[in-house]
Design a protein around this motif. Structure first.
Motif, mmCIF file in Angstrom:
data_model
loop_
_atom_site.group_PDB
_atom_site.id
_atom_site.type_symbol
_atom_site.label_atom_id
_atom_site.label_comp_id
_atom_site.label_asym_id
_atom_site.label_seq_id
_atom_site.Cartn_x
_atom_site.Cartn_y
_atom_site.Cartn_z
ATOM 1 N N VAL A 6 0.551 -1.392 -0.338
ATOM 2 C CA VAL A 6 0.027 0.040 0.155
ATOM 3 C C VAL A 6 0.909 1.318 -0.006
ATOM 4 C CG1 VAL A 6 -2.038 -1.051 0.930
ATOM 5 C CG2 VAL A 6 -0.624 0.339 2.465
ATOM 6 N N ILE A 7 0.114 2.956 -0.687
ATOM 7 C CA ILE A 7 0.920 3.688 -0.227
ATOM 8 C C ILE A 7 0.043 3.830 1.066
ATOM 9 C CG2 ILE A 7 1.299 6.134 -1.537
ATOM 10 C CD1 ILE A 7 0.914 4.092 -4.392
ATOM 11 N N VAL A 8 1.278 5.084 2.037
ATOM 12 C CA VAL A 8 0.478 6.102 2.703
ATOM 13 C C VAL A 8 0.939 7.595 2.273
ATOM 14 C CG1 VAL A 8 0.362 6.666 5.359
ATOM 15 C CG2 VAL A 8 0.123 4.727 4.923
ATOM 16 N N CYS A 9 -0.092 8.157 2.649
ATOM 17 C CA CYS A 9 0.379 9.656 2.708
ATOM 18 C C CYS A 9 -0.159 10.239 3.552
ATOM 19 C CB CYS A 9 -0.918 10.582 1.165
ATOM 20 S SG CYS A 9 -1.249 9.446 -0.423
ATOM 21 N N GLY A 10 1.012 10.710 4.280
ATOM 22 C CA GLY A 10 0.596 11.435 5.102
ATOM 23 C C GLY A 10 1.935 12.941 5.181
ATOM 24 N N ARG A 11 1.421 13.926 6.047
ATOM 25 C CA ARG A 11 1.704 15.218 5.213
ATOM 26 C C ARG A 11 3.213 15.591 6.485
ATOM 27 N NH1 ARG A 11 0.971 20.023 1.893
ATOM 28 N NH2 ARG A 11 -1.486 19.653 1.653
#
Length: 146
Positions: free
Chosen positions: A6-11
């Motif tokens: 999976v890909i995780v997008c977190g600032r």
């Protein structure tokens, strides 16, 4: 055996890294996105099984031998930035996208303890990915709130 990619997008990289750790071993975060611009350019590459340019400092596993099968975003992405990233991935209509229900995190705002926030978020993400059967069975197109 590796987890489902999976890909995780977190600032905030510290939170994204903690989410990665908490999702393991069932899910393998192969790439971490920290900005909407990076997401729009790199998510399509990772979904197609390609390595993004200059990913040397990416806290994901960077195992691009299997394409990611889901994209998970954190609370730092508003409707517009989420839409821009998702629109850049129209070539992958069956990849589920997960967004947080921020009302479930009201007792633990992102600025408190990053590891506790990440652990709570990851638990909800894992529950939703399991419910959808991501990486295990075909899912419908759409955005899912965790």
């Amino acid at each position: 055996m590796s987890g489902v990619p999976v890909i995780v997008c977190g600032r905030r990289a510290v939170i994204a890294s903690a989410v990665r750790e908490a999702l393991s071993p069932d899910y393998e975060v192969i790439h971490v996105i920290t900005s909407p611009e990076q997401g729009a350019s790199e998510i399509p590459l990772v979904l197609s099984g390609k390595q993004p340019p200059d990913s040397s400092e990416n806290p994901g596993s960077q195992d691009y031998s299997r394409p990611a099968v889901a994209v998970v975003t954190g609370g730092g992405y508003d409707d517009a930035t989420f839409s821009n990233m998702k629109d850049a991935c129209k070539a992958f209509p069956n990849v589920p996208w997960l967004r947080p229900d921020m009302s479930k995190m009201k007792d633990m705002p992102p600025g408190t303890d990053p590891k506790a926030y990440a652990k709570a978020s990851a638990a909800r993400v894992k529950e939703m990915l399991d419910e959808l059967g991501v990486g295990r069975k075909k899912t419908d197109d759409g955005t899912y709130i965790y």
